[in-house]
Structures are given as structure tokens and as C-alpha cells.
Design a protein around this motif. Structure first.
Motif, PDB file in Angstrom:
ATOM      1  N   LEU A 130      -4.245  89.782 -20.570  1.00 19.44           N
ATOM      2  CA  LEU A 130      -4.892  91.061 -20.880  1.00 19.44           C
ATOM      3  C   LEU A 130      -6.133  90.847 -21.744  1.00 19.44           C
ATOM      4  CD1 LEU A 130      -4.888  94.168 -20.859  1.00 19.44           C
ATOM      5  CD2 LEU A 130      -3.429  94.083 -22.902  1.00 19.44           C
ATOM      6  N   VAL A 131      -6.063  89.937 -22.710  1.00 22.50           N
ATOM      7  CA  VAL A 131      -7.220  89.655 -23.561  1.00 22.50           C
ATOM      8  C   VAL A 131      -8.404  89.210 -22.713  1.00 22.50           C
ATOM      9  CG1 VAL A 131      -8.149  88.074 -25.302  1.00 22.50           C
ATOM     10  CG2 VAL A 131      -5.916  89.138 -25.653  1.00 22.50           C
ATOM     11  N   PHE A 132      -8.168  88.276 -21.786  1.00 21.88           N
ATOM     12  CA  PHE A 132      -9.262  87.804 -20.939  1.00 21.88           C
ATOM     13  C   PHE A 132      -9.751  88.907 -20.007  1.00 21.88           C
ATOM     14  CE2 PHE A 132      -7.317  83.486 -21.708  1.00 21.88           C
ATOM     15  CZ  PHE A 132      -8.329  83.070 -22.553  1.00 21.88           C
ATOM     16  N   GLY A 133      -8.828  89.707 -19.484  1.00 16.66           N
ATOM     17  CA  GLY A 133      -9.233  90.801 -18.609  1.00 16.66           C
ATOM     18  C   GLY A 133     -10.096  91.814 -19.330  1.00 16.66           C
ATOM     19  N   VAL A 134      -9.690  92.195 -20.539  1.00 13.82           N
ATOM     20  CA  VAL A 134     -10.471  93.159 -21.328  1.00 13.82           C
ATOM     21  C   VAL A 134     -11.828  92.571 -21.691  1.00 13.82           C
ATOM     22  CG1 VAL A 134     -10.573  94.341 -23.555  1.00 13.82           C
ATOM     23  CG2 VAL A 134      -8.463  94.386 -22.218  1.00 13.82           C
TER      24      VAL A 134
ATOM     25  N   ALA B 207     -13.715 101.512 -14.800  1.00 19.33           N
ATOM     26  CA  ALA B 207     -12.576 102.388 -15.055  1.00 19.33           C
ATOM     27  C   ALA B 207     -11.345 101.951 -14.256  1.00 19.33           C
ATOM     28  CB  ALA B 207     -12.949 103.831 -14.712  1.00 19.33           C
ATOM     29  N   VAL B 208     -11.557 101.613 -12.982  1.00 19.74           N
ATOM     30  CA  VAL B 208     -10.438 101.216 -12.119  1.00 19.74           C
ATOM     31  C   VAL B 208      -9.793  99.919 -12.612  1.00 19.74           C
ATOM     32  CG1 VAL B 208      -9.817 100.419  -9.803  1.00 19.74           C
ATOM     33  CG2 VAL B 208     -11.301 102.417 -10.092  1.00 19.74           C
ATOM     34  N   VAL B 209     -10.621  98.916 -12.920  1.00 18.52           N
ATOM     35  CA  VAL B 209     -10.074  97.631 -13.348  1.00 18.52           C
ATOM     36  C   VAL B 209      -9.382  97.767 -14.709  1.00 18.52           C
ATOM     37  CG1 VAL B 209     -10.649  95.252 -13.961  1.00 18.52           C
ATOM     38  CG2 VAL B 209     -11.748  96.322 -12.002  1.00 18.52           C
ATOM     39  N   ALA B 210      -9.933  98.569 -15.591  1.00 16.59           N
ATOM     40  CA  ALA B 210      -9.279  98.794 -16.881  1.00 16.59           C
ATOM     41  C   ALA B 210      -7.887  99.389 -16.692  1.00 16.59           C
ATOM     42  CB  ALA B 210     -10.142  99.703 -17.755  1.00 16.59           C
ATOM     43  N   LEU B 211      -7.766 100.352 -15.774  1.00 15.80           N
ATOM     44  CA  LEU B 211      -6.463 100.945 -15.481  1.00 15.80           C
ATOM     45  C   LEU B 211      -5.511  99.920 -14.872  1.00 15.80           C
ATOM     46  CD1 LEU B 211      -7.494 104.450 -14.058  1.00 15.80           C
ATOM     47  CD2 LEU B 211      -6.342 103.974 -16.229  1.00 15.80           C
ATOM     48  N   LEU B 212      -6.027  99.057 -13.995  1.00 16.53           N
ATOM     49  CA  LEU B 212      -5.197  97.999 -13.403  1.00 16.53           C
ATOM     50  C   LEU B 212      -4.634  97.072 -14.474  1.00 16.53           C
ATOM     51  CD1 LEU B 212      -7.260  96.952 -10.228  1.00 16.53           C
ATOM     52  CD2 LEU B 212      -5.063  98.144 -10.281  1.00 16.53           C
TER      53      LEU B 212
ATOM     54  N   GLY C  19      -1.963  98.928 -16.472  1.00 15.55           N
ATOM     55  CA  GLY C  19      -0.762  99.085 -15.665  1.00 15.55           C
ATOM     56  C   GLY C  19      -0.019  97.772 -15.461  1.00 15.55           C
ATOM     57  N   ALA C  20      -0.772  96.676 -15.258  1.00 17.74           N
ATOM     58  CA  ALA C  20      -0.147  95.370 -15.033  1.00 17.74           C
ATOM     59  C   ALA C  20       0.644  94.921 -16.247  1.00 17.74           C
ATOM     60  CB  ALA C  20      -1.214  94.334 -14.694  1.00 17.74           C
ATOM     61  N   VAL C  21       0.099  95.172 -17.442  1.00 14.27           N
ATOM     62  CA  VAL C  21       0.797  94.782 -18.669  1.00 14.27           C
ATOM     63  C   VAL C  21       1.929  95.756 -18.971  1.00 14.27           C
ATOM     64  CG1 VAL C  21       0.562  94.491 -21.163  1.00 14.27           C
ATOM     65  CG2 VAL C  21      -1.193  93.601 -19.636  1.00 14.27           C
ATOM     66  N   GLY C  22       1.707  97.033 -18.706  1.00  7.34           N
ATOM     67  CA  GLY C  22       2.705  98.040 -19.050  1.00  7.34           C
ATOM     68  C   GLY C  22       3.935  98.006 -18.180  1.00  7.34           C
TER      69      GLY C  22
END
Length: 528
Positions: free
Chosen positions: A183-187, A210-215, A218-221
Motif C-alpha cells: 500500500l505504501v508503494f501504491g500510494v 481516483a480509481v486506482v486509489a480506490l483499488l 479495497g485491496a488492503v481492506g
């Protein structure tokens, strides 16, 4: 001549920022890949060689293709979309990495190449996309001259890689789970993509952000609801040495290290041996008589030490290299230091070199299926254990290997090595012949060899707190050792000996509690 303005520090341009972050992310993902792949394929030199090779190949291909397209396609917006595509792939790794990993482990490849398909699928595409960033940034650079542009881009990318390597190794892995590091790298990638399109991003990258941030969220959650395929996650952390999880399933609490079950505790009967192989730790009581001091090298969930403290009038020392394992054992497995139980944080070999204690029993429980500290396998180390044992002392080594076949090389080499120091070495299998399992090696200084009948007779005569009759029945004949080496400090090819086990199923037997008329006793029932 360089002007004063050119010498003054300045803020990174948007292309420079993209190059720096791509370096951070590519090297960070490379370090993280070792943690993700290790539970399925181990962390041998072959796994790490495959990781490094795949990352270099993917980056090279990205550099090449990106370089051909840069002249006509390089824009800040396209770099932003590349970063967002990489972040989206990271989200997929967070959500379905375990599934992808297991699905790619079925290819009938030689053991040393078994991890290549999985590494290629999991990390090839995002690394390939990051490879586009440097040539695009070079095309957009404000620097003059090919040499100056290329040197500047290479330097920024390398600095980013250094930050990614050190940051992931010394900050992220000891502090966060694999999912949160992803998640750190994704953000970071999403934030960089947004930054290089400001102040007026067009609709396409804005929607993509916006879409990738939601992904990512969701992936972490999704898996963080507190449950995994192994059960309810009680505690999870990354230590400097491994990924650590404490998981409850029914009435059993299990300690997982790098995804492998290491120790287990019955929540209703905390001192019961849940894993069958830990019962063999009591075998020395059939081979020697006066046991006053015991050393365990490797703590895990402290199954053996806790039972020894409960069962015997002996002082137990435990040395464990990972402080997080000690903390987890104290918090979740009921371990309490006392006058009878001493816990030491440190390296097992160094502890033996420095201690002045003499032990009646030493138990080596620091080996894993894929990660064996070679310095605790060699003839020099075995001599050190012998020097720290009393004249009738006993050494027990919990070795993960197969009793026969290609996957038995490590077991047979360790048997041969121990036999260079100890007059008698016994071996006991704990599961079905031919599969990778815990094999218990027991070494003594006694010139006389005990037969299976001798051990059964002593088991009937001695009160040691549990019946080892079933364990004695797994008594193995000395294995053939002509084709395996004696392991030495200057030559211990442990990785190559472990190689045939890659991709094979590791079988751990559990015990069940069954009444025998006089109360209850533990009975083996295989659970893999």
C-alpha cells in the motif's frame, strides 16, 4: 562555465520526480518480492537470483521499448498513467498475490527454476512499466546534451533505488505487513502521478487517480477483516528476519513464520504438544539419566521449553535470534521467564561460543524448510555443541527434509556431519516416508548404540511424563551418506542440498487427545 544559478539547489522537475519515485518503487518491490515469494518457494540463492534476474530483464525491456517511443509519446500525462498502471498492478498483488503465487507453483520445472514463472507473473509487468519512466523523463529533461541528460537520469534513478532498498529493508519490513508495504508503494505512485499532472490535470489521469486509489484501499481492506485461510489473525508483523503471524483456528493457536507453521498451542491445554515432532524433544530422557540443564536454540512458540519446565526439575535456557518472536511468545503463547526458564535474545552459535554453562541436553530447533543458518549445520558447530555438553549429554536437531529420495540430501548430509563428532547418531521420521517432514536427529557421546528394543524397554521403565512408544517405532536405520558432503565452515552448500525440496509439500503431523483409561494422552493424527 557553470553559473551561480545552476549551482544552487533547486526543486525536482516533474520528470525528475517521476524518475526518482520509479527508482524507489522498483527497488522496494524487489526487496519485498523476497518476502512474498519465500513462503511458497523458499528464500534460497536460486529464488533471489530469479528475483534479481526478472527485475533486471523487465527493467531492460521497459527501457528499450520506452526509449523507442519516447520521442513521440513522452509527456507528463503519459508518465502519470504509467505510474498509475503500476500502482493498479500493486493493488492486484495485495489482493490476490497468494492466489497467483500458488497457481504458478504447479509447473513441472527443476526445483532451482520453480520460482521463475511466479516471479515473472507477479513482478515482471509492474517493473516493465516502471522501465518506461527513465527514457520518457530523459526526453522531457531540461538538461542540454545527451551525456548530461542520461547521466542525470541514471543518477536520480539510482538514488531512488538506494532510498527504496534501505527504506524497505530497515524501515518498512521491520514495521509493516507485506500488504501495508504494498500500500505504501501504491500510494507513493498515485501521489506522484497526481503531482506531475498538477495544477490542471486532464480528465483521464484525474479519473485514473481516483480509481486506482480506490483499488488500493479495497485491496488492503478486503483481507484486513481479521481472517485468513489459516484462521483468525490475532497478530501480524514484519520482523527484521521474517513475516510473523499468530493465528487462531478453533482451539489451536499457531505461530507462522514466513507463511510456514512453526509452533502451535492448544488454547485449552497450553502445554500439550500439538505438533507431533515436538514430542521427540523428550527422547534424550531415554538416552541419559541426570538432566539438570537444557538449552533450546530457537524459541518459536516455546512448546518444548514450556513443557520441560512443567514436567521436569531442570533449568531451561532458550536462545532466540528474533526479538519479535520472543515478544509474541510472551504475549500470545503464555511464556514467562522464571528461575527455571531463561530467555536470551541472540544468535545460537555466538551464545554457545560465549557461554560458560555445561548442558545435559541441547535442542536445535532453528532450521526451517527453506532457510537454514549454515553456520549451525557444520562440523565445527557440532564440535562446539559437544564441547558444551556434559560427558553423557545429548544433542537433538530438528531437521526439515525427507527420509529418502532426492529431497533427503540435507538430512543425510547433516547426519554425516554430526557423525564426524558424535559416536552415535539416531534418526526418527515423523510422517509418511518420502515426503518432506520434520526428521529428528539425536546424537550421543556414548560408544554403545541403543537398539529400538533398548529404547522401548527404557520407555517402559522410566517416568518421563509421556509415552514415547509410537515415536520409538519411527526409529530409522542409518541413511546412505556416500553421495553427500560433510558440512564445514568453509564449505556448507546448504542451498543446493535444500534445492530438491522446492515446491514439495511439507507435512506436519498433529496430535489429538484421546482417552486411554488412565486419563488422556496425545495421539498422532496427520494434518498437513
Amino acid at each position: 562555465m557553470e553559473t551561480l544559478r545552476e549551482r544552487l539547489p533547486r526543486r525536482l522537475t516533474k520528470p525528475e520526480l517521476a524518475v526518482f519515485v520509479s527508482g524507489v518503487a522498483s527497488m522496494g518491490l524487489e526487496i519485498l518480492a523476497g518476502r512474498i515469494v519465500a513462503p511458497e518457494f523458499g528464500s534460497s540463492i536460486y529464488t533471489w537470483g530469479s528475483i534479481i534476474g526478472v527485475f533486471l530483464a523487465a527493467l531492460s525491456l521497459g527501457y528499450y521499448v520506452g526509449g523507442k517511443r519516447a520521442a513521440i509519446r513522452a509527456t507528463n500525462e503519459r508518465m502519470a498513467l504509467l505510474l498509475l498502471a503500476t500502482a493498479a498492478y500493486v493493488a492486484a498483488l495485495i489482493f490476490a498475490g497468494d492466489l497467483l503465487l500458488s497457481s504458478m507453483s504447479v509447473y513441472p520445472l527443476p526445483a532451482r527454476y520453480a520460482s521463475l514463472p511466479a516471479i515473472t507473473l507477479l513482478f515482471g509487468p509492474p517493473t516493465y512499466l516502471l522501465g518506461f519512466i527513465s527514457p520518457y523523463a530523459a526526453e522531457l529533461s531540461e538538461k542540454r546534451g545527451v551525456g548530461q541528460v542520461s547521466g542525470h537520469v541514471y543518477a536520480l534513478g539510482t538514488i531512488g533505488s538506494i532510498v527504496g532498498a534501505f527504506g524497505t529493508t530497515f524501515v518498512l519490513i521491520p514495521s509493516l505487513s507485506v500488504e501495508l508495504i504494498g500500500l505504501v508503494f501504491g500510494v507513493l505512485l498515485v501521489a506522484t502521478a497526481l503531482a506531475i499532472t498538477l495544477p490542471s490535470p486532464s480528465r483521464k489521469p484525474a479519473v485514473a487517480v481516483a480509481v486506482v486509489a480506490l483499488l488500493l484501499v479495497g485491496a488492503v481492506g478486503a483481507p484486513s477483516m481479521g481472517y485468513s485461510v489459516n484462521g483468525e489473525i490475532v497478530y501480524q508483523t514484519q520482523t527484521p528476519y521474517q513475516e510473523l503471524e499468530v493465528v487462531d483456528r478453533g482451539d489451536t493457536r499457531t505461530l507462522l513464520l514466513d507463511g510456514q507453521r512453526h509452533s502451535a498451542m492448544d488454547l485449552d491445554d497450553p502445554n500439550r504438544h500439538v505438533f507431533e515432532y515436538t514430542r521427540y524433544f523428550h527422547m534424550p530422557y531415554l538416552m541419559t539419566e541426570d538432566v539438570d540443564r537444557v538449552l533450546f536454540v530457537g524459541g518459536g512458540g516455546f512448546t518444548g521449553p514450556k513443557r520441560f519446565v512443567e514436567e521436569y526439575d531442570a533449568t531451561v535456557d532458550v536462545v532466540e535470534i528474533d526479538p519479535e518472536v520472543i515478544d509474541a511468545a510472551e504475549q500470545y503463547f503464555g511464556v514467562e521467564e522464571s528461575s527455571q526458564l531463561n530467555v536470551h535474545n541472540g544468535d545460537g552459535r555466538q551464545f554457545l561460543e560465549q557461554t560458560e554453562e555445561t548442558y545435559d541436553v541441547i535442542v536445535l530447533d532453528a532450521y526451517k524448510r527453506d532457510k537454514v543458518p549454515f553456520e549451525m549445520t557444520t562440523v565445527e558447530f557440532m564440535q562446539l555443541t559437544s564441547d558444551r555438553l556434559s560427558d553423557d549429554g545429548v544433542l537433538v536437531a530438528n531437521v526439515i527434509s525427507a527420509p529418502s529420495g532426492p529431497a533427503s540430501q540435507f538430512y543425510r548430509a547433516e547426519y554425516k556431519t554430526m557423525a564426524q563428532v558424535y559416536p552415535q547418531v539416531y534418526s526418527f521420521s515423523t510422517a509418511t516416508p518420502g515426503v518432506v517432514q520434520n526428521i529428528e536427529l539425536v546424537a550421543t557421546k556414548d560408544d554403545r548404540r541403543l537398539t529400538e528394543s533398548d529404547l522401548h524397554e527404557r520407555n517402559r521403565q522410566r517416568e518421563i511424563g509421556l509415552d514415547l512408544g509410537d515415536e520409538i517405532d519411527t526409529y530409522e536405520s542409518p541413511p546412505p551418506t556416500d553421495d553427500v558432503p560433510v558440512l564445514r565452515d568453509d564449505r556448507a552448500p546448504v542451498d543446493s542440498l535444500l534445492e530438491p525440496m522446492a515446491g514439495q509439500r511439507y507435512v506436519v503431523e498433529e496430535t489429538t487427545t484421546a482417552s486411554d483409561g488412565d486419563g488422556s494422552r496425545e495421539r498422532a493424527a496427520r494434518v498437513t
